[in-house]
Design an enzyme around this catalytic site. Structure first.
Site, PDB file in Angstrom:
ATOM      1  N   ARG A  34     -18.609   4.957  11.260  1.00  0.00           N
ATOM      2  CA  ARG A  34     -17.816   3.873  10.683  1.00  0.00           C
ATOM      3  C   ARG A  34     -18.857   2.938   9.672  1.00  0.00           C
ATOM      4  O   ARG A  34     -18.518   2.646   8.705  1.00  0.00           O
ATOM      5  CB  ARG A  34     -17.309   3.184  11.432  1.00  0.00           C
ATOM      6  CG  ARG A  34     -16.247   2.009  10.708  1.00  0.00           C
ATOM      7  CD  ARG A  34     -15.526   1.150  11.660  1.00  0.00           C
ATOM      8  NE  ARG A  34     -14.493   1.931  12.826  1.00  0.00           N
ATOM      9  CZ  ARG A  34     -13.110   2.214  12.533  1.00  0.00           C
ATOM     10  NH1 ARG A  34     -12.714   1.617  11.574  1.00  0.00           N
ATOM     11  NH2 ARG A  34     -12.690   2.824  13.522  1.00  0.00           N
ATOM     12  N   LYS A 113     -19.381  12.514  33.544  1.00  0.00           N
ATOM     13  CA  LYS A 113     -17.916  12.148  34.154  1.00  0.00           C
ATOM     14  C   LYS A 113     -17.115  13.557  34.039  1.00  0.00           C
ATOM     15  O   LYS A 113     -15.978  13.626  34.733  1.00  0.00           O
ATOM     16  CB  LYS A 113     -17.113  11.164  33.242  1.00  0.00           C
ATOM     17  CG  LYS A 113     -17.554   9.795  33.451  1.00  0.00           C
ATOM     18  CD  LYS A 113     -16.734   8.835  32.644  1.00  0.00           C
ATOM     19  CE  LYS A 113     -17.151   8.724  31.305  1.00  0.00           C
ATOM     20  NZ  LYS A 113     -18.573   8.296  30.989  1.00  0.00           N
ATOM     21  N   TYR A 144     -13.216  14.070  28.446  1.00  0.00           N
ATOM     22  CA  TYR A 144     -14.152  15.265  28.364  1.00  0.00           C
ATOM     23  C   TYR A 144     -13.778  16.743  28.001  1.00  0.00           C
ATOM     24  O   TYR A 144     -13.992  17.485  27.346  1.00  0.00           O
ATOM     25  CB  TYR A 144     -15.309  15.163  29.144  1.00  0.00           C
ATOM     26  CG  TYR A 144     -16.338  14.063  29.095  1.00  0.00           C
ATOM     27  CD1 TYR A 144     -16.271  13.164  27.927  1.00  0.00           C
ATOM     28  CD2 TYR A 144     -17.155  13.686  30.199  1.00  0.00           C
ATOM     29  CE1 TYR A 144     -17.283  12.357  27.979  1.00  0.00           C
ATOM     30  CE2 TYR A 144     -18.179  12.886  30.077  1.00  0.00           C
ATOM     31  CZ  TYR A 144     -18.123  11.843  29.145  1.00  0.00           C
ATOM     32  OH  TYR A 144     -18.870  10.868  29.129  1.00  0.00           O
TER      33      TYR A 144
END
Length: 353
Positions: A34, A113, A144
């Site tokens: 961004r 994770k 994920y």
């Protein structure tokens, strides 16, 4: 065909390190974010909103990468929203590039994770460490997994190879990053030094006494490049960590020593860093003014919530690197040096006193 990289999330810890590595190896590098960084030599910035397909298509219309490195994610209130948003970003980027048929390989960065579970079910249940890549997915929704599935689907559609990279806690420099243990601890230690407070261990007994490892952002960048350019590593998932292990009860004292502060270890209680630093924003602003630091906003440097998540786990956590080693990735990084190198860079860049 020359190698042209698109680094998605180029303003983050992983993305900026990857852009540095690729540019240093002579690649043409486009950095998508961004607000893409302007301090990476050779990086060609591409500004776009990853959640806006129209913005992405316009920003990427003249970019034809041979390799895409996906290092970006956004945290949301629920895992269902994490899945929607983060899978959507991967899907949007690969869909915008699809018409060009230029992409030969996509590297996706996720993390541990994958084995530990998402934020709202983190490190719950019985788990076996060291984590190994062949361990099956947990029977629970996880963004994920959704990101991986987007890469697999786009690969089947467009014919590129892929690699999945699962680092442990990443140590490296970035400002405004959601997960930044190294800088968080540097800022906390700097506050302790200025105020005379002890550098107090915030986490669990299991983490204090157990074995752990981390991932230097520079090692991860080299791993991404290695997998992208090594045929045997294509269409594989990999853990990626420094290669050593440590106990926090040893490392904590050494980190304190670097800053010249008193180390206070585990005393029988978990003392979350988020609570410890809850009232430190005005103190940090005063420190920044006194030492003429470039970032007076504590929230842009410290992510205490994430450090608490890591050091508060009720189990020791480490990842096995055998798969990468057998295929030829031999990069090794002493973890103590990962932290000290970062601290020196933060001081040189006037982010800590």
């Amino acid at each position: 065909m020359s190698d042209v990289a698109l680094v998605v999330g180029a303003s983050g810890i992983i993305g900026s390190a990857t852009a540095h590595e690729l540019a240093g190896q002579g690649w043409t590098v486009h950095g998508l974010a961004r607000r893409p960084p302007t301090d990476v030599p050779g990086l060609q910035p591409v500004a776009a909103d990853l959640l806006d397909p129209t913005s992405l298509e316009a920003a990427l219309k003249d970019v034809a990468p041979t390799h895409v490195f996906l290092t970006s994610w956004m945290r949301n209130a629920t895992e269902a929203e994490n899945i929607k948003v983060n899978a959507g970003m991967v899907r949007n980027v690969l869909a915008a590039l699809s018409p060009r048929k230029s992409v030969r390989h996509v590297g996706l960065v996720t993390g541990l994770k994958h084995y530990l579970g998402p934020f709202d079910a983190y490190a719950k249940g019985e788990m076996q460490t060291p984590f190994r890549e062949e361990q099956p997915r947990l029977p629970i929704e996880n963004f994920y997994y959704a990101q991986e599935d987007e890469v697999y689907a786009a690969s089947a559609r467009d014919g590129f190879t892929w690699s999945i990279h699962r680092p442990h806690t990443v140590i490296g420099k970035a400002v405004g990053n959601l997960m930044n243990m190294g800088t968080t601890l540097a800022v906390y230690a700097s506050i302790c030094k200025e105020t005379g407070r002890p550098f107090r261990w915030p986490g669990s007994e299991a983490q204090w006494n157990g074995l752990s490892d981390v991932t230097d952002a520079r090692v991860l960048a080299k791993h991404l490049l290695w997998a992208a350019t090594t045929e045997a590593a294509h269409n594989e998932a990999f853990n990626v960590v420094n290669g050593d292990v440590f106990r926090w009860r040893w490392l904590w004292k050494r980190l304190a020593g670097w800053f010249g502060v008193e180390a206070a270890g585990f005393d029988g209680n978990v003392r979350p860093l988020e609570a410890e630093m809850a009232n430190d924003a005005p103190i940090w602003r005063q420190i920044a003014e006194r030492h003429q630091l470039v970032e007076p906003d504590l929230t842009k440097l410290a992510s205490a919530w994430h450090t608490d998540l890591d050091v508060g786990r009720p189990m020791e956590v480490m990842a096995d690197m055998t798969k990468s080693r057998k295929l030829g990735f031999t990069v090794f990084q002493p973890t103590e040096d990962s932290f000290f190198d970062l601290f020196e860079r933060l001081r040189a860049d006037r982010l800590i006193p």
